[in-house]
Design a protein around this motif. Structure first.
Motif, PDB file in Angstrom:
ATOM      1  N   GLY A 235      -4.350  31.446  11.656  1.00  0.00           N
ATOM      2  CA  GLY A 235      -3.353  32.391  11.168  1.00  0.00           C
ATOM      3  C   GLY A 235      -3.696  33.855  11.395  1.00  0.00           C
ATOM      4  N   THR A 236      -4.961  34.220  11.212  1.00  0.00           N
ATOM      5  CA  THR A 236      -5.315  35.633  11.386  1.00  0.00           C
ATOM      6  C   THR A 236      -5.299  36.022  12.861  1.00  0.00           C
ATOM      7  OG1 THR A 236      -7.623  34.976  11.302  1.00  0.00           O
ATOM      8  CG2 THR A 236      -6.706  35.949   9.312  1.00  0.00           C
TER       9      THR A 236
ATOM     10  N   VAL B 229      -3.035  35.106  14.921  1.00  0.00           N
ATOM     11  CA  VAL B 229      -1.649  35.195  15.392  1.00  0.00           C
ATOM     12  C   VAL B 229      -0.783  35.889  14.343  1.00  0.00           C
ATOM     13  CG1 VAL B 229      -1.704  33.232  16.963  1.00  0.00           C
ATOM     14  CG2 VAL B 229      -1.299  32.820  14.552  1.00  0.00           C
ATOM     15  N   ALA B 230      -1.362  36.881  13.673  1.00  0.00           N
ATOM     16  CA  ALA B 230      -0.693  37.492  12.528  1.00  0.00           C
ATOM     17  C   ALA B 230       0.351  38.532  12.911  1.00  0.00           C
ATOM     18  CB  ALA B 230      -1.728  38.112  11.591  1.00  0.00           C
ATOM     19  N   ASP B 231       0.174  39.185  14.060  1.00  0.00           N
ATOM     20  CA  ASP B 231       1.122  40.230  14.453  1.00  0.00           C
ATOM     21  C   ASP B 231       1.121  40.354  15.975  1.00  0.00           C
ATOM     22  OD1 ASP B 231      -1.303  41.467  15.008  1.00  0.00           O
ATOM     23  OD2 ASP B 231      -1.301  42.591  13.137  1.00  0.00           O
TER      24      ASP B 231
ATOM     25  N   VAL C 242      -1.352  38.546  18.755  1.00  0.00           N
ATOM     26  CA  VAL C 242      -0.824  37.565  19.707  1.00  0.00           C
ATOM     27  C   VAL C 242      -1.128  38.027  21.141  1.00  0.00           C
ATOM     28  CG1 VAL C 242       1.260  36.469  20.612  1.00  0.00           C
ATOM     29  CG2 VAL C 242       0.939  36.688  18.144  1.00  0.00           C
TER      30      VAL C 242
ATOM     31  N   GLN D 234       1.657  31.839  11.054  1.00  0.00           N
ATOM     32  CA  GLN D 234       1.197  33.217  10.880  1.00  0.00           C
ATOM     33  C   GLN D 234       0.546  33.342   9.509  1.00  0.00           C
ATOM     34  OE1 GLN D 234       3.912  36.470  11.352  1.00  0.00           O
ATOM     35  NE2 GLN D 234       4.560  35.846  13.398  1.00  0.00           N
ATOM     36  N   ARG D 235      -0.410  34.264   9.430  1.00  0.00           N
ATOM     37  CA  ARG D 235      -1.176  34.424   8.196  1.00  0.00           C
ATOM     38  C   ARG D 235      -0.261  34.530   6.968  1.00  0.00           C
ATOM     39  NH1 ARG D 235      -4.800  39.312   8.677  1.00  0.00           N
ATOM     40  NH2 ARG D 235      -2.788  40.324   8.758  1.00  0.00           N
TER      41      ARG D 235
ATOM     42  N   ARG E  14       9.522  39.030  10.483  1.00  0.00           N
ATOM     43  CA  ARG E  14       8.146  39.070  10.994  1.00  0.00           C
ATOM     44  C   ARG E  14       7.985  38.296  12.299  1.00  0.00           C
ATOM     45  NH1 ARG E  14       3.898  36.581   6.699  1.00  0.00           N
ATOM     46  NH2 ARG E  14       2.515  36.714   8.493  1.00  0.00           N
ATOM     47  N   HIS E  15       8.735  37.199  12.458  1.00  0.00           N
ATOM     48  CA  HIS E  15       8.606  36.457  13.714  1.00  0.00           C
ATOM     49  C   HIS E  15       9.346  37.148  14.858  1.00  0.00           C
ATOM     50  CE1 HIS E  15       7.167  33.405  10.843  1.00  0.00           C
ATOM     51  NE2 HIS E  15       6.466  32.956  11.868  1.00  0.00           N
TER      52      HIS E  15
ATOM     53  N   VAL F  20       7.277  40.080  16.282  1.00  0.00           N
ATOM     54  CA  VAL F  20       6.236  39.670  17.230  1.00  0.00           C
ATOM     55  C   VAL F  20       6.882  39.246  18.541  1.00  0.00           C
ATOM     56  CG1 VAL F  20       4.309  38.090  17.646  1.00  0.00           C
ATOM     57  CG2 VAL F  20       4.722  38.965  15.331  1.00  0.00           C
TER      58      VAL F  20
ATOM     59  N   ASN G 147       6.076  29.679  14.403  1.00  0.00           N
ATOM     60  CA  ASN G 147       5.074  30.435  15.141  1.00  0.00           C
ATOM     61  C   ASN G 147       4.862  29.919  16.569  1.00  0.00           C
ATOM     62  OD1 ASN G 147       3.177  32.483  15.403  1.00  0.00           O
ATOM     63  ND2 ASN G 147       1.493  31.145  14.765  1.00  0.00           N
TER      64      ASN G 147
END
Ligand code: ASP
Ligand code: MG
Length: 462
Positions: A5-6, A8-10, A14, A38-39, A71-72, A75, A127
């Protein structure tokens, strides 16, 4: 390669992930990717689903979906502008399903373990398409598979499902063929039963997904990308000169994770161990660092001890009574009462007088444990059950300890010289781990003293 998760957090992280993958792929390696949510998203899904069951209104659903979309999308737009429309539609479709399911939970005021499992996989479902699109943006062909499509067939126990042996052939059939000229992105944390019902593999289960998939395709290596340089000799927040361990055995990692070291769940090691596949733990934020390799054999180090972990939030439970002496079934009564109450026992010790059994459990389970054991005192099976919360457990782990004389002596002499009182000791017969309990105030000092005693801050002397 699994990215947590960390990693691919932002958008920035990524991009880092794709920067890592691209050269491996271009160099001709076959790479399969496993991603988690994601985190924080899994936590949010668990929270909202739990709240809706008891909620007066469904007002929370819409802002939640909006925030997931934001948030998705953010990204996606940044890492895959050319695929934003196509993948955006996939996201919309999934967000729509999730919204409907959450409304159903609210309307029914009911959530079965089965529906909960499906809901909490949405972090991965949202994600994985984004990561896959980011690869496409770089001109790398990529497809997305959920855990079930990738061939992971599990036991039906929702929330803690285990992969069944048939998964192996399934995975080989479905994933292996995708590896040439393509990077499949597989959603971690989930599988399905033989009947196709979605299951989850336990919190942090995407490491396990990676291990099962790696074993299924007979990978040369399984890489777990995370946000630390590797497995460390001790918690670097507590021990400033803690160091990354370059090589560690499967067995040692299992012992470490039993004792709360935030490495990998023991179950994530097993599929790799069975097939002798090295597992590498590496840092997305520092990819040139070699990380830790988890392997079968012993490498490196004349030091017998590899790592020391410290668990603060534990409680000891002491069960005493002369009536326990020579009486079969007392241990059975104690442990089945605890098992019925779902109390997890971390350490056990019994003196040879048999008049005393001590246990270490998670502090949060103390009340349940005492409730489970007090009837035994009332029935006269034992005399007294007492508890102590002001304790902590320390585990000293290293496969060099097996058969090495004097390690116990060194540990307890060092502690004695520092005037630290040891309240309980336990050593498994695997001899890979000596663990002991000291008073809370002494815990950190005990770890420091032993980290120094076994020179763990020094580079490995291979
Ligand atoms: N997303 C899941 C969790 O948070 C699985 C994982 O992170 O490995 O537990
Ligand atoms: Mg995780």
């Amino acid at each position: 390669m699994k990215f947590g998760g960390t990693s691919v957090a932002d958008a920035e992280s990524v991009t880092r992930v794709v920067d890592i993958l691209e050269p491996y792929y271009r160099d001709g390696n076959e790479v399969a990717v496993v991603v988690s949510a994601q985190r924080g998203v899994t936590d949010q899904l668990i929270a909202i689903a739990g709240e809706l069951v008891n909620s007066q209104d469904s007002d929370a659903i819409s802002p939640f979906i909006t925030s997931l979309r934001a948030r998705h999308r953010k990204v996606l737009d940044a890492v895959a502008p050319d695929y934003a429309d196509e993948t955006g539609m996939v996201l919309e479709d999934r967000l729509g399903s999730l919204e409907n399911i959450l409304h159903a939970v609210f309307n029914l005021r009911e959530m079965t373990p089965r529906s909960r499992d499906y809901i909490i996989t949405f972090g991965e479902r949202l994600n994985a398409p984004v990561i896959s699109a980011a690869l496409c943006q770089r001109g790398i062909r990529s497809v997305v598979l959920d855990g079930c499509e990738a061939g992971i067939v599990t036991t039906p126990n929702h929330g803690e499902a285990m992969a069944l042996p048939v998964s192996e052939a399934n995975i080989r059939g479905r994933v292996l063929t995708l590896l040439s000229g393509c990077i499949p992105v597989i959603m971690g944390f989930m599988g399905c039963t033989e009947k196709g019902v979605v299951t989850t593999l336990g919190r942090s289960g995407s490491d396990y997904s990676a291990a099962v998939l790696g074993a299924g395709i007979d990978a040369d290596e399984i890489w777990i990308w995370t946000d630390v340089d590797g497995i460390m000799t001790s918690d670097p927040r507590l021990i400033q000169d803690a160091r990354v361990i370059p090589f560690i055995s499967y067995l040692e990692v299992m012992e470490l994770s039993f004792f709360g070291a935030k490495v990998m769940h023991p179950r994530s090691i097993e599929p790799a161990l069975k097939k002798d596949i090295p597992v590498r733990v590496k840092n997305t934020f520092n990819p040139s660092h070699p990380g830790t390799a988890i392997i079968r054999g012993e490498r490196c180090d004349s030091r017998v001890v590899k790592a020391i972990t410290y668990i603060e939030k534990v409680a000891s439970v002491n069960i005493t009574g002369a009536q326990m002496i020579g009486r079969p079934g007392v241990a059975k009564a104690i442990f089945s009462s605890l098992a019925d109450a779902e109390v997890n026992v971390m350490m056990i010790s019994q003196g040879s007088s048999e008049a005393n059994i001590s246990l270490i459990i998670d502090e949060t389970q103390l009340e349940d444990a005492m409730d489970a054991l007090s009837p035994l005192a009332k029935q006269g099976v034992v005399r007294e059950v007492t508890a102590n919360k002001d304790v902590c457990a320390v585990a000293v782990v290293g496969s060099g300890m097996a058969g090495a004389r004097g390690t116990g002596g060194r540990i307890f002499t060092a502690l004695g010289n520092a005037d630290i009182n040891v309240m309980m000791i336990s050593q498994g017969s695997s001899e890979v781990n000596i663990s002991f309990v000291v008073s809370q105030v002494d815990g950190l000092r005990a770890v420091r003293i032993l980290h120094d005693e076994f020179r763990l801050s020094e580079e490995c002397n291979e």
